[in-house]
Design a protein around this motif. Structure first.
Motif, PDB file in Angstrom:
ATOM      1  N   LEU A 122      14.492  34.384 -19.742  1.00  0.00           N
ATOM      2  CA  LEU A 122      13.741  35.492 -19.142  1.00  0.00           C
ATOM      3  C   LEU A 122      14.442  36.826 -19.364  1.00  0.00           C
ATOM      4  O   LEU A 122      13.788  37.861 -19.523  1.00  0.00           O
ATOM      5  CB  LEU A 122      13.554  35.241 -17.642  1.00  0.00           C
ATOM      6  CG  LEU A 122      12.555  34.152 -17.261  1.00  0.00           C
ATOM      7  CD1 LEU A 122      12.650  33.836 -15.771  1.00  0.00           C
ATOM      8  CD2 LEU A 122      11.136  34.576 -17.616  1.00  0.00           C
TER       9      LEU A 122
ATOM     10  N   PHE B 141      16.412  29.220 -17.756  1.00  0.00           N
ATOM     11  CA  PHE B 141      15.310  30.170 -17.606  1.00  0.00           C
ATOM     12  C   PHE B 141      15.827  31.592 -17.412  1.00  0.00           C
ATOM     13  O   PHE B 141      15.218  32.549 -17.904  1.00  0.00           O
ATOM     14  CB  PHE B 141      14.422  29.783 -16.430  1.00  0.00           C
ATOM     15  CG  PHE B 141      13.399  28.738 -16.741  1.00  0.00           C
ATOM     16  CD1 PHE B 141      12.681  28.772 -17.916  1.00  0.00           C
ATOM     17  CD2 PHE B 141      13.147  27.712 -15.849  1.00  0.00           C
ATOM     18  CE1 PHE B 141      11.738  27.805 -18.210  1.00  0.00           C
ATOM     19  CE2 PHE B 141      12.203  26.736 -16.130  1.00  0.00           C
ATOM     20  CZ  PHE B 141      11.493  26.784 -17.316  1.00  0.00           C
ATOM     21  N   ARG B 142      16.938  31.736 -16.689  1.00  0.00           N
ATOM     22  CA  ARG B 142      17.473  33.083 -16.474  1.00  0.00           C
ATOM     23  C   ARG B 142      17.854  33.728 -17.804  1.00  0.00           C
ATOM     24  O   ARG B 142      17.561  34.908 -18.037  1.00  0.00           O
ATOM     25  CB  ARG B 142      18.678  33.048 -15.533  1.00  0.00           C
ATOM     26  CG  ARG B 142      19.275  34.438 -15.323  1.00  0.00           C
ATOM     27  CD  ARG B 142      20.155  34.542 -14.111  1.00  0.00           C
ATOM     28  NE  ARG B 142      20.533  35.942 -13.886  1.00  0.00           N
ATOM     29  CZ  ARG B 142      21.078  36.414 -12.792  1.00  0.00           C
ATOM     30  NH1 ARG B 142      21.293  35.602 -11.766  1.00  0.00           N
ATOM     31  NH2 ARG B 142      21.401  37.692 -12.677  1.00  0.00           N
TER      32      ARG B 142
ATOM     33  N   ALA C  90      14.842  31.467 -10.994  1.00  0.00           N
ATOM     34  CA  ALA C  90      15.332  32.395 -12.022  1.00  0.00           C
ATOM     35  C   ALA C  90      14.721  33.782 -11.860  1.00  0.00           C
ATOM     36  O   ALA C  90      15.426  34.800 -11.923  1.00  0.00           O
ATOM     37  CB  ALA C  90      15.029  31.835 -13.409  1.00  0.00           C
TER      38      ALA C  90
ATOM     39  N   LEU D 113      11.838  28.047 -12.481  1.00  0.00           N
ATOM     40  CA  LEU D 113      11.321  29.345 -12.916  1.00  0.00           C
ATOM     41  C   LEU D 113      11.296  30.335 -11.765  1.00  0.00           C
ATOM     42  O   LEU D 113      11.661  31.506 -11.923  1.00  0.00           O
ATOM     43  CB  LEU D 113       9.913  29.172 -13.502  1.00  0.00           C
ATOM     44  CG  LEU D 113       9.238  30.435 -14.034  1.00  0.00           C
ATOM     45  CD1 LEU D 113      10.036  31.026 -15.190  1.00  0.00           C
ATOM     46  CD2 LEU D 113       7.808  30.128 -14.479  1.00  0.00           C
TER      47      LEU D 113
ATOM     48  N   GLY E 101      10.345  22.309 -13.468  1.00  0.00           N
ATOM     49  CA  GLY E 101      10.178  23.591 -14.144  1.00  0.00           C
ATOM     50  C   GLY E 101       9.717  24.724 -13.255  1.00  0.00           C
ATOM     51  O   GLY E 101      10.259  25.835 -13.330  1.00  0.00           O
TER      52      GLY E 101
ATOM     53  N   THR F  21      17.270  26.343 -14.034  1.00  0.00           N
ATOM     54  CA  THR F  21      17.181  27.702 -13.484  1.00  0.00           C
ATOM     55  C   THR F  21      17.962  28.684 -14.334  1.00  0.00           C
ATOM     56  O   THR F  21      17.477  29.782 -14.659  1.00  0.00           O
ATOM     57  CB  THR F  21      17.725  27.726 -12.037  1.00  0.00           C
ATOM     58  OG1 THR F  21      16.889  26.919 -11.198  1.00  0.00           O
ATOM     59  CG2 THR F  21      17.765  29.147 -11.494  1.00  0.00           C
TER      60      THR F  21
ATOM     61  N   LEU G 251      11.748  19.927 -17.537  1.00  0.00           N
ATOM     62  CA  LEU G 251      10.822  21.037 -17.373  1.00  0.00           C
ATOM     63  C   LEU G 251       9.551  20.581 -16.670  1.00  0.00           C
ATOM     64  O   LEU G 251       9.009  21.281 -15.810  1.00  0.00           O
ATOM     65  CB  LEU G 251      10.486  21.631 -18.747  1.00  0.00           C
ATOM     66  CG  LEU G 251       9.623  22.885 -18.782  1.00  0.00           C
ATOM     67  CD1 LEU G 251      10.325  24.024 -18.076  1.00  0.00           C
ATOM     68  CD2 LEU G 251       9.301  23.259 -20.218  1.00  0.00           C
TER      69      LEU G 251
END
Length: 310
Positions: free
Chosen positions: A244, A240-241, A70, A67, A63, A237, A59
């Motif tokens: 998120l 994070f997807r 994503a 991010l 990161g 990625t 990260l």
């Protein structure tokens, strides 16, 4: 969780709900199971992230790029569904909530759900970071599997009780297969676009976007076929997807309609994010979301190697 277990719990719940859908107490129990399981799943998701030193180390290095990848892949997936779903006749199985009272009710529920989701994930991360050892993460995996099983069974029961959903889906027919195609095209277009801005080749960026949220498989494939660095980027990625998606779904449902909530999760709408899709989008989008997630999952091991050879 294995695919056959996902099918057993989800469709077992559907059969139960279809047979006993008229029993109000059963529906309340199913709703309670879904909400409770959702909270536990979000806590374990956060705890897994907070206790994983490898992810935290990556990260710090990758990161920001992960991010951005994503966010852009989610954004273009939603745009593709919002712009083209109506033209393709896909909105027939996702009723639009148009009355003022319904909108107000949806906004209030979305606000409360957003707080619940964000709070559970943050608390889970803090618990994982400060209190859990590497050995205890094994227990988290078991707990997340149990909670996911309960969630899928609860979602299936609620879906089976709403029999009209199956009639609407039958009217749409094969067109439901266009939904994962739109999500895939949006994800890939967004990933390639931002990848070129960040200095990646078209093939590298497309391979990262072709994970569709399935971080464990896409990260490993890319690390073996290309490089450890790009594999780590793909892994982060798609982590994070998923994260998120959990945070953004109430906002997506409120601003873009219930069909759009299928788009952010990509492959994960087959399992992990399916209960949240149901909570934010309603019963009518559960089956299309499951089908979409299953198709996108099957595309990951095909598209990732393909793009890496471009």
């Amino acid at each position: 969780m294995d695919f056959y277990l996902i099918v057993i719990f989800l469709f077992g719940g559907i059969l139960l709900g279809f047979k006993f859908g008229g029993i109000e107490k059963l529906l309340k129990i199913a709703e309670f199971i879904t909400r409770l399981g959702l909270i536990v799943l979000l806590l374990t998701m956060g705890a897994n992230l907070g206790s994983n030193q490898a992810i935290l180390h990556q990260l710090a290095e990758l990161g920001l790029e992960a991010l951005i990848f994503a966010l852009v892949s989610i954004l273009f997936s939603v745009i593709a569904v919002v712009l083209l779903a109506d033209k393709l006749g896909l909105n027939e199985f996702a009723a639009v909530r148009s009355s003022d009272s319904a909108v107000l009710e949806t906004d209030s529920a979305a606000d409360n759900l957003s707080i619940l989701i964000f709070g559970a994930v943050i608390i889970g991360i803090l618990i994982g970071y400060f209190f859990l050892s590497a050995d205890q993460r094994i227990l988290l995996d078991k707990l997340s599997n149990y909670s996911l099983a309960l969630l899928l069974f609860g979602v299936g029961t609620g879906l089976g009780a709403h029999r009209e959903v199956f009639s609407e889906l039958k009217l749409v027919g094969w067109k439901v297969l266009l939904l994962p195609l739109l999500i895939a095209l949006g994800s890939l277009f967004g990933s390639v676009l931002i990848g070129l801005v960040l200095g990646f080749t078209t093939g590298e960026a497309a391979a990262v976007g072709a994970g569709f949220g399935w971080y464990s498989l896409s990260g490993v494939l890319i690390a073996k076929l290309h490089s450890a660095e790009l594999g780590s980027l793909a892994f982060l990625t798609n982590v994070f997807r998923e994260l998120l998606t959990v945070i953004l779904l109430p906002f997506v449902a409120r601003k873009f309609g219930n069909l759009a909530v299928i788009a952010p999760g990509g492959a994960t709408t087959m399992d992990v994010t399916l209960p949240l899709v149901k909570e934010t989008g309603g019963e009518e989008v559960v089956l299309p979301a499951f089908i979409s997630g299953a198709i996108l999952s099957s595309l990951v091991p095909i598209l990732v190697p393909l793009f890496l050879h471009i």
